[in-house]
Design a protein around this motif. Structure first.
Motif, PDB file in Angstrom:
ATOM      1  N   VAL A 161      25.262  17.219  15.917  1.00  0.00           N
ATOM      2  CA  VAL A 161      25.756  15.693  16.227  1.00  0.00           C
ATOM      3  C   VAL A 161      24.211  15.314  17.002  1.00  0.00           C
ATOM      4  N   PHE A 162      23.530  14.569  16.150  1.00  0.00           N
ATOM      5  CA  PHE A 162      22.275  13.939  17.017  1.00  0.00           C
ATOM      6  C   PHE A 162      22.602  12.905  17.908  1.00  0.00           C
ATOM      7  N   GLU A 163      21.613  12.745  18.573  1.00  0.00           N
ATOM      8  CA  GLU A 163      21.705  11.401  19.684  1.00  0.00           C
ATOM      9  C   GLU A 163      23.025  11.865  20.382  1.00  0.00           C
ATOM     10  N   VAL A 164      23.384  12.892  20.895  1.00  0.00           N
ATOM     11  CA  VAL A 164      24.514  13.190  21.259  1.00  0.00           C
ATOM     12  C   VAL A 164      24.641  12.673  22.610  1.00  0.00           C
ATOM     13  N   HIS A 165      23.555  12.356  23.484  1.00  0.00           N
ATOM     14  CA  HIS A 165      23.775  11.845  24.842  1.00  0.00           C
ATOM     15  C   HIS A 165      24.061  10.311  24.692  1.00  0.00           C
ATOM     16  N   ARG A 166      23.796   9.773  23.418  1.00  0.00           N
ATOM     17  CA  ARG A 166      24.477   8.466  23.303  1.00  0.00           C
ATOM     18  C   ARG A 166      25.897   8.384  22.798  1.00  0.00           C
ATOM     19  N   VAL A 167      26.639   9.391  22.388  1.00  0.00           N
ATOM     20  CA  VAL A 167      27.872   9.760  21.993  1.00  0.00           C
ATOM     21  C   VAL A 167      28.922  10.143  23.108  1.00  0.00           C
ATOM     22  N   GLY A 192      29.084  10.640  27.290  1.00  0.00           N
ATOM     23  CA  GLY A 192      28.918  10.587  28.654  1.00  0.00           C
ATOM     24  C   GLY A 192      28.462  11.893  29.546  1.00  0.00           C
ATOM     25  N   ALA A 193      29.263  12.927  29.249  1.00  0.00           N
ATOM     26  CA  ALA A 193      28.860  14.354  29.933  1.00  0.00           C
ATOM     27  C   ALA A 193      27.604  14.679  29.235  1.00  0.00           C
ATOM     28  N   PHE A 194      27.007  14.676  28.133  1.00  0.00           N
ATOM     29  CA  PHE A 194      25.850  15.014  27.650  1.00  0.00           C
ATOM     30  C   PHE A 194      24.641  14.242  28.031  1.00  0.00           C
ATOM     31  N   ASP A 195      25.026  12.863  28.223  1.00  0.00           N
ATOM     32  CA  ASP A 195      23.969  11.843  28.625  1.00  0.00           C
ATOM     33  C   ASP A 195      23.786  12.099  30.138  1.00  0.00           C
ATOM     34  N   ALA A 196      24.638  12.549  30.812  1.00  0.00           N
ATOM     35  CA  ALA A 196      24.357  13.065  32.324  1.00  0.00           C
ATOM     36  C   ALA A 196      23.259  14.293  32.352  1.00  0.00           C
TER      37      ALA A 196
END
Length: 292
Positions: A99-105, A107-111
């Motif tokens: 899954v690319f751009e997973v920090h946009r998908v 919230g946990a990975f964005d943090a």
């Protein structure tokens, strides 16, 4: 009247243009900052400069790693994600492998992508604020997921995304155990000091894939390391390191987060390979500093 012309940008790292592969000297530092700029000691920075990678054991505690693995499992099991352009689906079984751009998908990975434990070492290694060039979740289930052939990410980012200099670093966060028998990443230590100029039609017919002769030279010169890891371990890998991963033929899944930090002073421009830039979820054009 003065006629202004757009002069071509000098390219220190040409690729996919010649009829033969070539080994070129690196023209950029590996470490741009100093021990005073962040959490890594002088000896750790020297180690990264020498090998092209450095490792952080148990950067995430067991509960954090388990929580992010649960989030990864939720994402790859989400049927709605299979039709998202950011998902890479295995055609053999329909399972989500990346899954690319997973920090946009998520919230946990964005943090996690903006966590100081990742961002501060990246700033130190690159000597500036950094932004997220790419993030992706990689998932290889038991008895599933083929190998990842040898590559230098910088060659792709330079040719296809327009990244000018070798001033980027990838952080791989292990969410499961990575063993040699379930396809743990392989890296040629020291390969970051040599730039491999690839053929347009490389090994296996894929653009930018290094040829076997070049890989043999690098492996004979430097050897190959296996990056085994436990959940929560992190590896920081220079953008020009030559790396690969084997297939997972065991019953045990292998999952990780991979986030690429690029210096804000190295923002991507027109691709050097002559084609248009890749979509933003593969190569971000949002240069907002991470962790700010």
């Amino acid at each position: 009247m003065t006629l202004q012309m757009d002069l071509p940008t000098l390219d220190d790292y040409p690729t996919r243009k010649g009829t033969e592969a070539a080994l070129l000297y690196r023209r950029d530092p590996t470490v741009w900052g100093t021990a005073e700029d962040g959490p890594l000691s002088h000896s750790r920075l020297q180690e990264h400069d020498r090998r092209g990678y450095t490792r952080f054991g148990s950067l995430l505690d067991p509960d954090e790693a388990a929580g992010h693995l649960d989030e990864a499992d939720r994402l790859v099991a989400d049927p709605g994600l299979r039709d998202d352009e950011r998902a890479v689906v295995d055609p053999s079984d329909g399972g989500v492998r990346s899954v690319f751009e997973v920090h946009r998908v998520s919230g946990a990975f964005d943090a996690l992508v903006n966590d100081p434990r990742l961002v501060e070492p990246a700033r130190q290694l690159l000597g500036s604020d950094v932004y997220v060039h790419q993030s992706r979740l990689d998932h290889r289930p038991g008895f599933g997921g083929g190998p990842l052939y040898w590559r230098s990410d910088f060659e792709t980012w330079h040719a296809e995304d327009g990244m000018p200099r070798m001033r980027a670093v990838g952080f791989s966060v292990a969410l499961t155990d990575h063993h040699s028998h379930n396809g743990a990443p392989l890296v040629i230590p020291g390969s970051h000091r040599t730039y491999v100029s690839c053929l347009e039609d490389g090994e296996h017919g894929r653009s930018g894939t290094p040829d076997r002769g070049t890989l043999t030279i690098l492996a004979d010169r430097h050897g190959i390391d296996t990056l085994e890891a436990a959940p929560g371990d992190v590896t920081a890998l220079d953008a020009n390191c030559m790396y690969a991963a084997g297939a997972n033929i065991t019953p045990w899944a292998r999952s990780s987060l991979f986030v690429v930090y690029n210096s804000v002073e190295n923002a991507c421009e027109k691709p050097f390979g002559g084609e248009g830039p890749r979509p933003g979820f593969l190569a971000s054009r949002d240069f907002t500093p991470a962790g700010r």
